[in-house]
Every structure is written in structure tokens, then in C-alpha cells.
Design an enzyme around this catalytic site. Structure first.
Site, PDB file in Angstrom:
ATOM      1  N   ARG A   1      32.748  43.063  35.876  1.00 17.23           N
ATOM      2  CA  ARG A   1      33.651  43.872  35.054  1.00 17.23           C
ATOM      3  C   ARG A   1      33.389  43.649  33.567  1.00 17.23           C
ATOM      4  O   ARG A   1      33.461  44.588  32.764  1.00 17.23           O
ATOM      5  CB  ARG A   1      35.104  43.529  35.400  1.00 17.23           C
ATOM      6  CG  ARG A   1      36.132  44.471  34.775  1.00 17.23           C
ATOM      7  CD  ARG A   1      37.472  44.315  35.467  1.00 17.23           C
ATOM      8  NE  ARG A   1      38.401  45.343  35.040  1.00 17.23           N
ATOM      9  CZ  ARG A   1      39.377  45.150  34.147  1.00 17.23           C
ATOM     10  NH1 ARG A   1      39.536  43.958  33.602  1.00 17.23           N
ATOM     11  NH2 ARG A   1      40.181  46.127  33.813  1.00 17.23           N
TER      12      ARG A   1
ATOM     13  N   HIS B   1      32.675  46.635  30.877  1.00 17.48           N
ATOM     14  CA  HIS B   1      33.548  46.831  29.721  1.00 17.48           C
ATOM     15  C   HIS B   1      32.824  46.556  28.414  1.00 17.48           C
ATOM     16  O   HIS B   1      33.269  47.003  27.360  1.00 17.48           O
ATOM     17  CB  HIS B   1      34.791  45.952  29.851  1.00 17.48           C
ATOM     18  CG  HIS B   1      35.808  46.515  30.789  1.00 17.48           C
ATOM     19  ND1 HIS B   1      37.146  46.646  30.470  1.00 17.48           N
ATOM     20  CD2 HIS B   1      35.684  47.022  32.046  1.00 17.48           C
ATOM     21  CE1 HIS B   1      37.796  47.190  31.489  1.00 17.48           C
ATOM     22  NE2 HIS B   1      36.922  47.426  32.459  1.00 17.48           N
ATOM     23  N   ASP B   2      31.719  45.861  28.472  1.00 16.52           N
ATOM     24  CA  ASP B   2      30.890  45.694  27.287  1.00 16.52           C
ATOM     25  C   ASP B   2      30.067  46.948  27.033  1.00 16.52           C
ATOM     26  O   ASP B   2      30.105  47.524  25.949  1.00 16.52           O
ATOM     27  CB  ASP B   2      29.971  44.482  27.455  1.00 16.52           C
ATOM     28  CG  ASP B   2      29.108  44.252  26.226  1.00 16.52           C
ATOM     29  OD1 ASP B   2      29.638  44.339  25.104  1.00 16.52           O
ATOM     30  OD2 ASP B   2      27.904  43.978  26.381  1.00 16.52           O
TER      31      ASP B   2
ATOM     32  N   GLY C   1      27.829  50.307  23.482  1.00 20.00           N
ATOM     33  CA  GLY C   1      26.606  49.845  24.106  1.00 20.00           C
ATOM     34  C   GLY C   1      26.661  48.412  24.594  1.00 20.00           C
ATOM     35  O   GLY C   1      27.639  47.692  24.385  1.00 20.00           O
TER      36      GLY C   1
ATOM     37  N   ASN D   1      41.866  45.831  28.449  1.00 19.23           N
ATOM     38  CA  ASN D   1      41.299  44.495  28.616  1.00 19.23           C
ATOM     39  C   ASN D   1      42.329  43.373  28.604  1.00 19.23           C
ATOM     40  O   ASN D   1      42.039  42.261  29.054  1.00 19.23           O
ATOM     41  CB  ASN D   1      40.274  44.226  27.512  1.00 19.23           C
ATOM     42  CG  ASN D   1      39.061  45.126  27.612  1.00 19.23           C
ATOM     43  OD1 ASN D   1      38.731  45.617  28.686  1.00 19.23           O
ATOM     44  ND2 ASN D   1      38.400  45.357  26.492  1.00 19.23           N
TER      45      ASN D   1
ATOM     46  N   HIS E   1      33.924  48.716  42.697  1.00 17.85           N
ATOM     47  CA  HIS E   1      35.289  48.441  43.154  1.00 17.85           C
ATOM     48  C   HIS E   1      35.338  48.056  44.628  1.00 17.85           C
ATOM     49  O   HIS E   1      36.424  47.955  45.195  1.00 17.85           O
ATOM     50  CB  HIS E   1      36.192  49.634  42.875  1.00 17.85           C
ATOM     51  CG  HIS E   1      36.620  49.728  41.454  1.00 17.85           C
ATOM     52  ND1 HIS E   1      37.468  50.707  40.986  1.00 17.85           N
ATOM     53  CD2 HIS E   1      36.330  48.950  40.380  1.00 17.85           C
ATOM     54  CE1 HIS E   1      37.669  50.532  39.691  1.00 17.85           C
ATOM     55  NE2 HIS E   1      36.991  49.475  39.301  1.00 17.85           N
ATOM     56  N   THR E   2      34.179  47.824  45.227  1.00 23.16           N
ATOM     57  CA  THR E   2      34.178  47.266  46.569  1.00 23.16           C
ATOM     58  C   THR E   2      34.503  45.775  46.538  1.00 23.16           C
ATOM     59  O   THR E   2      34.686  45.151  47.582  1.00 23.16           O
ATOM     60  CB  THR E   2      32.816  47.495  47.264  1.00 23.16           C
ATOM     61  OG1 THR E   2      32.944  47.217  48.654  1.00 23.16           O
ATOM     62  CG2 THR E   2      31.721  46.639  46.662  1.00 23.16           C
TER      63      THR E   2
ATOM     64  N   ASP F   1      39.229  47.125  47.533  1.00 26.39           N
ATOM     65  CA  ASP F   1      38.665  47.491  48.830  1.00 26.39           C
ATOM     66  C   ASP F   1      39.430  46.673  49.864  1.00 26.39           C
ATOM     67  O   ASP F   1      39.267  45.456  49.949  1.00 26.39           O
ATOM     68  CB  ASP F   1      37.169  47.170  48.843  1.00 26.39           C
ATOM     69  CG  ASP F   1      36.554  47.144  50.241  1.00 26.39           C
ATOM     70  OD1 ASP F   1      37.249  47.488  51.213  1.00 26.39           O
ATOM     71  OD2 ASP F   1      35.379  46.768  50.350  1.00 26.39           O
TER      72      ASP F   1
ATOM     73  N   THR G   1      36.956  44.710  53.008  1.00 26.70           N
ATOM     74  CA  THR G   1      36.128  43.524  52.722  1.00 26.70           C
ATOM     75  C   THR G   1      36.160  43.265  51.224  1.00 26.70           C
ATOM     76  O   THR G   1      35.178  43.508  50.520  1.00 26.70           O
ATOM     77  CB  THR G   1      34.679  43.745  53.194  1.00 26.70           C
ATOM     78  OG1 THR G   1      34.194  44.974  52.616  1.00 26.70           O
ATOM     79  CG2 THR G   1      34.598  43.829  54.711  1.00 26.70           C
TER      80      THR G   1
END
Length: 327
Positions: A67, A71-72, A77, A99, A198-199, A245, A248
């Protein structure tokens, strides 16, 4: 910092000034897999060693580092600006609403940087550390690996305002998501594959409350049993956590897409990828549910592509000696 004296042309250029002279170096035009082969040949082993140790102790560190990289890169960039602390003279992206109280893993980055500074002083950028750590985070939870292109530099500034504007939001619909990714040169297939991050990981109730209570754009296309179950989660408050998720949550696989087809995407922005058989990305999502290799291949390719998002032209760059502050 005061400008250096010009009274002696024979004086050695200080290390810090040498680093600052990297400000004119392009950040994405010359990325190569072997960038540190001569200057820091052990960089990948060091990053992998620290990541393996930290993830073994706390598996949630893997989604946290992944993450951080997202988010960077989505804010000016891939330049490690997300790692900078606020100062009296500059703000911090850590304080942006998307954040606040949600980013973790800064101590892992610091541990990697400390090891690398001992092995290869003033050589490996914090932005390259994030790129390598995110790759290892995925692999350590059973996901694909890929060759990381290296040679990024670190920005000398951060933008809280850009983080407020530029990061995709949990309540975004497909149009807003597509526009946010397109802005960075990422197409719809890249977006669908990268959303598969997002798994792994969790989200706070405040970010999925609208969906499970059927508010606004989140109404519809949700399994009622799933909605009731997550409403119970929210009874503990806005900070209550639920897995992104549900099948799993700490294995990097394609179960996330099976959740979407079943109407069990946790966030509005997740479920936006699947329109019940009628949406523009539905065939792709359905393919990922049955072809884990296709998802792994597309995800790895999209990560490489995202990792090449450059900072704005003219941004001052350097190799930071400490990741949370400029030199």
C-alpha cells in the site's frame, strides 16, 4: 542550507552537495534492472532478508508495504514522498485524509535503509526500496515476482494537497477510478489487475459503511448475507476492521475477483469493477476468477508500469540518507 563558499576551487565537493546535484537526474527515463549491479550488488538480498523477517513476524506488514508503494506512486510519481515527515517548512502526505491512521510499515523501510547505508552508503534511494519491498511483499504471501526496474531518486518535498486529490477513494465509481489511473498512463486492464492488490489486507468500517448499508452509489450489487455480516462488523465502530478478501485475506491469489462476481467486494471501488455481467470490465474480472496465472501475469506487468510513473518535471531529487527527511 547555506550555499557553499566559492573561495576555493580545489575544495572537495561535500557528500551532501554531491547528492543534491542529482536534482537534475531524470527519475524514470533510465530505470534498469541492473542499476545497482556495480554500486550495491547485494541490494536485493538485503531488502528480501529484512522483508522476510518482518513478514514472518507480522504478515500484515506485506499489504502495508504494498500500500505504501501505491500511495507513493499515485502522488507526484514514485519518489518516496510518502515517507517524508512534516516539518515547520513543509507538510507531509502522511497527514492527508486517505493516509491518516492507515499507512504502516515505515519502520520496515527504515530498517532496510539502515542496512543498505551500512553496506552501500548514499547509494540506494528510498523510492527504490519501496519498489523492491512491494515486490517482495507480494511474493512472500504467495503472489508473483517480477524484475524491478531501479534507478529512481527521492523527492525533496511532499504534497499533502496532491495526496488529497490524487489517490483513488474507497467510494469511487468506475468512471472516477478509470480517470485516476488514466492520469498516470495506466489503462483499464492495468487498473483491474492492480486492484487485485486488495486480495490481501483489511479496511476500516468508515471506508465500507456506505456500501454495506446501501447508501448512494454503493446501493445494489451486494450479497445481502455479506452486507449483514459486515454491518455487524461496523457495530464496533468506524475503526472496526474487515478483510478486503474474505476467503484468503493473507494469501496473494485471485480470490478477490471471485468475491466481486459474488457481490462481496468490500469497498464500493472494488465492486465497481464488476457490473453483474454487464460492465465493461466484467469479462476480464471473470477471466481472473478462473485463470490465476493470467491475473499474476497482468498484476506483475502493471506493477512494473506503475513503478515507472515519474515525478513532475523540474522536481528536485536526491538519494536520501534517511527516508523520512531530506538531506
Amino acid at each position: 542550507m547555506a550555499p557553499p563558499s566559492s573561495t576555493s576551487s580545489s575544495r572537495p565537493v561535500p557528500l551532501i552537495l554531491s547528492l543534491l546535484l542529482l536534482a537534475c537526474t531524470a527519475n524514470a527515463d533510465h530505470l534498469t534492472v541492473g542499476y545497482y549491479d556495480k554500486t550495491c550488488p547485494g541490494v536485493q538480498d538485503i531488502v528480501r532478508s529484512v522483508m522476510a523477517s518482518r513478514v514472518a513476524a507480522d504478515r500484515t506488514m506485506a499489504p502495508a508495504l504494498l500500500r505504501l508503494f501505491f500511495h507513493d506512486c499515485f502522488v507526484n510519481g514514485c519518489d518516496a514522498s510518502v515517507l517524508l515527515d512534516a516539518t515547520p517548512y513543509s507538510d507531509s502526505e502522511k497527514d492527508a485524509k486517505p493516509n491518516q491512521r492507515s499507512l504502516r510499515g515505515f519502520d520496515v523501510v527504515d530498517a532496510i535503509k539502515s542496512r543498505l547505508e551500512r553496506a552501500c552508503p548514499a547509494t540506494v534511494s528510498c523510492s527504490d526500496i519501496l519498489a523492491l519491498a512491494s515486490r517482495d511483499a507480494v511474493a512472500l504471501l504467495g503472489g508473483p515476482s517480477w524484475s524491478v526496474q531501479l534507478g529512481r531518486k527521492d523527492s525533496r518535498g511532499a504534497s499533502r494537497a496532491a495526496a488529497e486529490r490524487g489517490l483513488p477513494k474507497a467510494r469511487d465509481g468506475l468512471a472516477n477510478l478509470t480517470a485516476a489511473f488514466r492520469k498516470h498512463g495506466l489503462d483499464a486492464r492495468d487498473m483491474a489487475a492492480l486492484s487485485g492488490a486488495h486480495t490481501i489486507g483489511v479496511a476500516r468500517c468508515r471506508n465500507f459503511r456506505d456500501r454495506v448499508y446501501g447508501e448512494g452509489a454503493a446501493a445494489g450489487n451486494i450479497d445481502p448475507v455479506f452486507a449483514e455480516w459486515r454491518r455487524r462488523t461496523c457495530q464496533s465502530g468506524d475503526d472496526a476492521l474487515a478483510p478486503l478478501d474474505e476467503q484468503t485475506p493473507m494469501t496473494f491469489d485471485n480470490a478477490y475477483y471471485r468475491d466481486l462476481v459474488a457481490g462481496r467486494g468490500l469497498l464500493t471501488s472494488d465492486q465497481a469493477l464488476y457490473g453483474g455481467g454487464r460492465g465493461p470490465l466484467d469479462r476480464l474480472v471473470e477471466m481472473y476468477t478462473t485463470d490465476a496465472n493470467a491475473f499474476a501475469r497482468d498484476f506483475a506487468g502493471a506493477m512494473v508500469k506503475m513503478g515507472r510513473i515519474p515525478p513532475p518535471q523540474g522536481m528536485q531529487m536526491e538519494v536520501r540518507l534517511v527516508c523520512n527527511k531530506v538531506n
